[in-house]
Design a protein around this motif. Structure first.
Motif, PDB file in Angstrom:
ATOM      1  N   LYS A 113      62.305  18.864  30.455  1.00 40.98           N
ATOM      2  CA  LYS A 113      62.347  19.989  29.518  1.00 40.98           C
ATOM      3  C   LYS A 113      61.841  19.562  28.141  1.00 40.98           C
ATOM      4  CE  LYS A 113      65.973  23.023  31.392  1.00 40.98           C
ATOM      5  NZ  LYS A 113      66.129  22.463  32.727  1.00 40.98           N
ATOM      6  N   VAL A 114      62.227  18.373  27.717  1.00 41.83           N
ATOM      7  CA  VAL A 114      61.758  17.860  26.422  1.00 41.83           C
ATOM      8  C   VAL A 114      60.235  17.797  26.397  1.00 41.83           C
ATOM      9  CG1 VAL A 114      61.665  15.831  24.917  1.00 41.83           C
ATOM     10  CG2 VAL A 114      63.843  16.551  25.896  1.00 41.83           C
ATOM     11  N   VAL A 115      59.666  17.255  27.469  1.00 40.32           N
ATOM     12  CA  VAL A 115      58.201  17.122  27.535  1.00 40.32           C
ATOM     13  C   VAL A 115      57.537  18.490  27.519  1.00 40.32           C
ATOM     14  CG1 VAL A 115      56.271  16.334  28.961  1.00 40.32           C
ATOM     15  CG2 VAL A 115      58.301  14.901  28.726  1.00 40.32           C
ATOM     16  N   LYS A 116      58.095  19.430  28.260  1.00 41.51           N
ATOM     17  CA  LYS A 116      57.513  20.776  28.289  1.00 41.51           C
ATOM     18  C   LYS A 116      57.671  21.491  26.957  1.00 41.51           C
ATOM     19  CE  LYS A 116      57.938  21.466  33.270  1.00 41.51           C
ATOM     20  NZ  LYS A 116      58.682  22.127  34.371  1.00 41.51           N
ATOM     21  N   ASN A 117      58.760  21.180  26.243  1.00 40.64           N
ATOM     22  CA  ASN A 117      58.955  21.795  24.926  1.00 40.64           C
ATOM     23  C   ASN A 117      57.897  21.346  23.922  1.00 40.64           C
ATOM     24  OD1 ASN A 117      61.238  23.209  25.711  1.00 40.64           O
ATOM     25  ND2 ASN A 117      62.651  21.604  25.065  1.00 40.64           N
ATOM     26  N   GLY A 118      57.455  20.108  24.072  1.00 42.61           N
ATOM     27  CA  GLY A 118      56.455  19.577  23.136  1.00 42.61           C
ATOM     28  C   GLY A 118      55.647  18.483  23.782  1.00 42.61           C
ATOM     29  N   GLN A 137      62.765  30.413  19.461  1.00 47.08           N
ATOM     30  CA  GLN A 137      62.276  30.275  18.076  1.00 47.08           C
ATOM     31  C   GLN A 137      61.305  29.098  17.968  1.00 47.08           C
ATOM     32  OE1 GLN A 137      63.132  32.580  15.978  1.00 47.08           O
ATOM     33  NE2 GLN A 137      64.773  33.526  17.168  1.00 47.08           N
ATOM     34  N   PRO A 138      60.171  29.165  18.665  1.00 49.36           N
ATOM     35  CA  PRO A 138      59.238  28.027  18.683  1.00 49.36           C
ATOM     36  C   PRO A 138      58.633  27.705  17.315  1.00 49.36           C
ATOM     37  CG  PRO A 138      58.238  29.976  19.670  1.00 49.36           C
ATOM     38  CD  PRO A 138      59.681  30.299  19.474  1.00 49.36           C
ATOM     39  N   LYS A 139      58.766  28.616  16.364  1.00 51.18           N
ATOM     40  CA  LYS A 139      58.211  28.366  15.030  1.00 51.18           C
ATOM     41  C   LYS A 139      59.284  27.921  14.031  1.00 51.18           C
ATOM     42  CE  LYS A 139      54.294  31.524  15.552  1.00 51.18           C
ATOM     43  NZ  LYS A 139      53.572  32.703  14.985  1.00 51.18           N
ATOM     44  N   ILE A 140      60.454  27.573  14.544  1.00 49.33           N
ATOM     45  CA  ILE A 140      61.527  27.139  13.655  1.00 49.33           C
ATOM     46  C   ILE A 140      61.083  25.893  12.878  1.00 49.33           C
ATOM     47  CG2 ILE A 140      62.656  25.673  15.383  1.00 49.33           C
ATOM     48  CD1 ILE A 140      65.355  26.632  14.221  1.00 49.33           C
ATOM     49  N   ALA A 141      61.453  25.834  11.621  1.00 51.01           N
ATOM     50  CA  ALA A 141      60.932  24.791  10.724  1.00 51.01           C
ATOM     51  C   ALA A 141      61.298  23.382  11.174  1.00 51.01           C
ATOM     52  CB  ALA A 141      61.442  25.039   9.310  1.00 51.01           C
ATOM     53  N   ASN A 142      62.487  23.215  11.730  1.00 56.58           N
ATOM     54  CA  ASN A 142      62.921  21.864  12.116  1.00 56.58           C
ATOM     55  C   ASN A 142      62.759  21.613  13.620  1.00 56.58           C
ATOM     56  OD1 ASN A 142      64.967  23.717  12.725  1.00 56.58           O
ATOM     57  ND2 ASN A 142      66.579  22.158  12.555  1.00 56.58           N
ATOM     58  N   TRP A 150      73.867  39.630  14.990  1.00 57.06           N
ATOM     59  CA  TRP A 150      72.571  39.820  14.333  1.00 57.06           C
ATOM     60  C   TRP A 150      71.488  38.947  14.984  1.00 57.06           C
ATOM     61  CZ3 TRP A 150      77.040  38.589  11.333  1.00 57.06           C
ATOM     62  CH2 TRP A 150      77.615  39.683  10.686  1.00 57.06           C
ATOM     63  N   PRO A 151      71.248  39.146  16.282  1.00 51.73           N
ATOM     64  CA  PRO A 151      70.319  38.264  17.016  1.00 51.73           C
ATOM     65  C   PRO A 151      68.874  38.296  16.509  1.00 51.73           C
ATOM     66  CG  PRO A 151      70.816  40.214  18.309  1.00 51.73           C
ATOM     67  CD  PRO A 151      71.752  40.230  17.140  1.00 51.73           C
ATOM     68  N   LEU A 152      68.478  39.386  15.834  1.00 54.45           N
ATOM     69  CA  LEU A 152      67.094  39.514  15.373  1.00 54.45           C
ATOM     70  C   LEU A 152      66.944  39.209  13.883  1.00 54.45           C
ATOM     71  CD1 LEU A 152      66.076  42.777  17.274  1.00 54.45           C
ATOM     72  CD2 LEU A 152      65.780  40.396  17.995  1.00 54.45           C
ATOM     73  N   SER A 153      68.014  38.795  13.260  1.00 52.01           N
ATOM     74  CA  SER A 153      67.944  38.509  11.829  1.00 52.01           C
ATOM     75  C   SER A 153      67.238  37.176  11.572  1.00 52.01           C
ATOM     76  CB  SER A 153      69.355  38.457  11.233  1.00 52.01           C
ATOM     77  OG  SER A 153      70.002  37.252  11.626  1.00 52.01           O
ATOM     78  N   ASP A 154      66.856  36.973  10.338  1.00 50.63           N
ATOM     79  CA  ASP A 154      66.208  35.715   9.955  1.00 50.63           C
ATOM     80  C   ASP A 154      67.182  34.548   9.990  1.00 50.63           C
ATOM     81  OD1 ASP A 154      63.872  37.084   9.514  1.00 50.63           O
ATOM     82  OD2 ASP A 154      64.181  37.302   7.350  1.00 50.63           O
ATOM     83  N   TYR A 155      68.466  34.857  10.098  1.00 42.84           N
ATOM     84  CA  TYR A 155      69.492  33.814  10.062  1.00 42.84           C
ATOM     85  C   TYR A 155      69.909  33.360  11.455  1.00 42.84           C
ATOM     86  CZ  TYR A 155      69.603  35.765   5.397  1.00 42.84           C
ATOM     87  OH  TYR A 155      69.229  36.211   4.154  1.00 42.84           O
ATOM     88  N   ALA A 156      69.498  34.086  12.478  1.00 38.80           N
ATOM     89  CA  ALA A 156      69.889  33.769  13.852  1.00 38.80           C
ATOM     90  C   ALA A 156      69.398  32.398  14.325  1.00 38.80           C
ATOM     91  CB  ALA A 156      69.413  34.869  14.796  1.00 38.80           C
ATOM     92  N   PRO A 157      68.142  32.012  14.058  1.00 35.24           N
ATOM     93  CA  PRO A 157      67.687  30.696  14.518  1.00 35.24           C
ATOM     94  C   PRO A 157      68.535  29.546  13.969  1.00 35.24           C
ATOM     95  CG  PRO A 157      65.819  32.048  13.879  1.00 35.24           C
ATOM     96  CD  PRO A 157      67.040  32.784  13.440  1.00 35.24           C
ATOM     97  N   ARG A 158      68.831  29.609  12.647  1.00 42.10           N
ATOM     98  CA  ARG A 158      69.646  28.553  12.049  1.00 42.10           C
ATOM     99  C   ARG A 158      71.059  28.565  12.635  1.00 42.10           C
ATOM    100  NH1 ARG A 158      69.128  23.660   9.518  1.00 42.10           N
ATOM    101  NH2 ARG A 158      71.147  23.177   8.565  1.00 42.10           N
ATOM    102  N   ALA A 159      71.583  29.743  12.898  1.00 46.32           N
ATOM    103  CA  ALA A 159      72.913  29.849  13.485  1.00 46.32           C
ATOM    104  C   ALA A 159      72.936  29.267  14.893  1.00 46.32           C
ATOM    105  CB  ALA A 159      73.357  31.319  13.509  1.00 46.32           C
TER     106      ALA A 159
END
Length: 282
Positions: free
Chosen positions: A118-123, A71-76, A34-43
Motif C-alpha cells: 500500500k505504501v508503494v502504491k500510495n507513492g 486527500q492526495p493533495k494534503i500538504a504533509n 464536516w467531512p467536506l470542510s477544509d478542516y477534515a483532512p487535518r482532523a
C-alpha cells in the motif's frame, strides 16, 4: 465553517497535551460532521496520530491510508507516508497484530507485505517507496515464500533502475532469495540455476560493487550444489538400473562444473555405465 475550525482546535490542543482520548473524540467529530470542510483532512490525520500515539498501529495505518486516498493533495503527504512506513517496520520486526484491534494475536508477514505494498502504491516514486518495495521482499523471505520475495526484488530492480544503489541491492537480494529457494528443494536445481544467472547479472551490471567478491564465492557454492544435486539424481537412476537416465545426469555434473569434487566420480560412473550399456546394445 467556524464550528469545524473550533472543533479541530480542540482536537489539536488536546493532542498537544497528550490527552489522546479527547483529541480522538474531537477529531473524529470533525470528520463525521464536516467531512467536506477544509478542516477534515487535518482532523483525519489527527485520528491516525492519536491511534499511533496509543500503540494502536493497525488502526493508525488505516486512518493514514484514508487520508492519502481521500486527500492526495494534503500538504504533509510525505510525512503521512513516512508514518505508514515506520508503523509497518515495527510489524516487520515482529510486532503482533491485534485481534479485533485489542487482543495481541500473532505476527503476520502476509499482512506486513500488504501494508508495504500500500505504501508503494500510495507513492511509487516517493523517497520511501524503494525501501518499502525491498521490504516486501524481506517480509516474503521471513515467510519462506522465496518466489514472491524474488518477484518483489525484481520489481524494485526494474522500477528503480535509475537509482543504482537500490537496483543493485534488489538484484543481489533476488539472487540470494533464489539461493535459499534452491536449498529447500533437494532434487530441484532450477532455482540454483536462476540464482547463478541473477547473481552473474548483478556482477555484470555492478562490477564495482563491494559484494562482487562474495558473489563469486556464492556462485561457486551454487555450482557445487548443482553438481551434488545432479549427482544424487544420477545415483537414483543408477540404483534403479535406468542407465541412460543416470548418464544424462552424470554428464550434467561434468558440464556444469568440471572442477566440482563430484566431477571425477561422475566421470568414473560414466565409464562404468557405458561398459554396462554397450554390451547390452550388441
Amino acid at each position: 465553517m467556524p464550528r469545524a475550525k473550533d472543533q479541530l482546535e480542540v482536537a489539536q490542543a488536546a493532542f498537544d497535551k497528550r490527552a489522546y482520548d479527547l483529541a480522538l473524540k474531537a477529531a473524529r467529530r470533525v470528520v463525521r460532521v464536516w467531512p467536506l470542510s477544509d478542516y477534515a483532512p487535518r482532523a483525519q490525520y489527527l485520528v491516525g496520530r492519536c491511534y499511533e500515539a496509543t500503540g494502536k498501529d493497525e488502526k493508525a495505518f488505516k486512518e493514514y491510508q484514508t487520508v492519502l486516498e481521500k486527500q492526495p493533495k494534503i500538504a504533509n503527504y510525505p510525512e503521512v507516508l513516512q508514518r505508514q512506513v515506520t508503523i509497518t517496520d515495527r510489524f516487520l520486526a515482529g510486532k503482533w497484530f491485534r485481534l479485533w484491534g485489542y487482543i495481541p494475536f500473532f505476527p503476520s508477514m502476509e499482512r506486513t507485505a500488504d501494508m508495504y505494498d500500500k505504501v508503494v502504491k500510495n507513492g511509487p516514486y516517493s523517497d520511501v517507496a524503494p525501501q518499502a518495495q525491498l521490504k516486501i521482499g524481506t517480509a516474503r523471505e521471513k515467510q519462506s515464500n522465496y518466489p514472491l520475495a524474488v518477484k518483489a526484488y525484481e520489481v524494485a530492480a526494474d522500477r528503480y533502475n535509475d537509482r543504482p544503489k537500490v537496483a543493485a541491492e534488489a538484484l543481489y537480494r533476488a539472487g540470494l532469495a533464489y539461493k535459499k529457494q534452491a536449498q529447500t528443494a533437494e532434487y530441484d536445481q532450477s532455482a540454483a540455476g536462476k540464482a547463478i544467472d541473477t547473481l552473474s547479472d548483478f556482477k555484470n551490471r555492478y562490477p564495482d560493487d563491494s559484494r562482487v567478491g562474495q558473489t563469486d564465492k556464492i556462485i561457486s557454492s551454487l555450482k557445487d550444489e548443482q553438481a551434488r544435486g545432479n549427482f544424487q539424481i544420477a545415483k537414483f537412476y543408477e540404483k534403479r538400473k535406468k542407465w541412460n537416465g543416470a548418464l544424462v545426469y552424470y554428464n550434467e555434473v561434468q558440464m556444469q562444473d568440471p572442477d566440482s569434487p563430484y566431477a571425477t566420480d561422475a566421470q568414473q560412473r560414466i565409464y562404468e555405465l557405458k561398459k554396462r550399456i554397450q554390451p547390452a546394445a550388441k
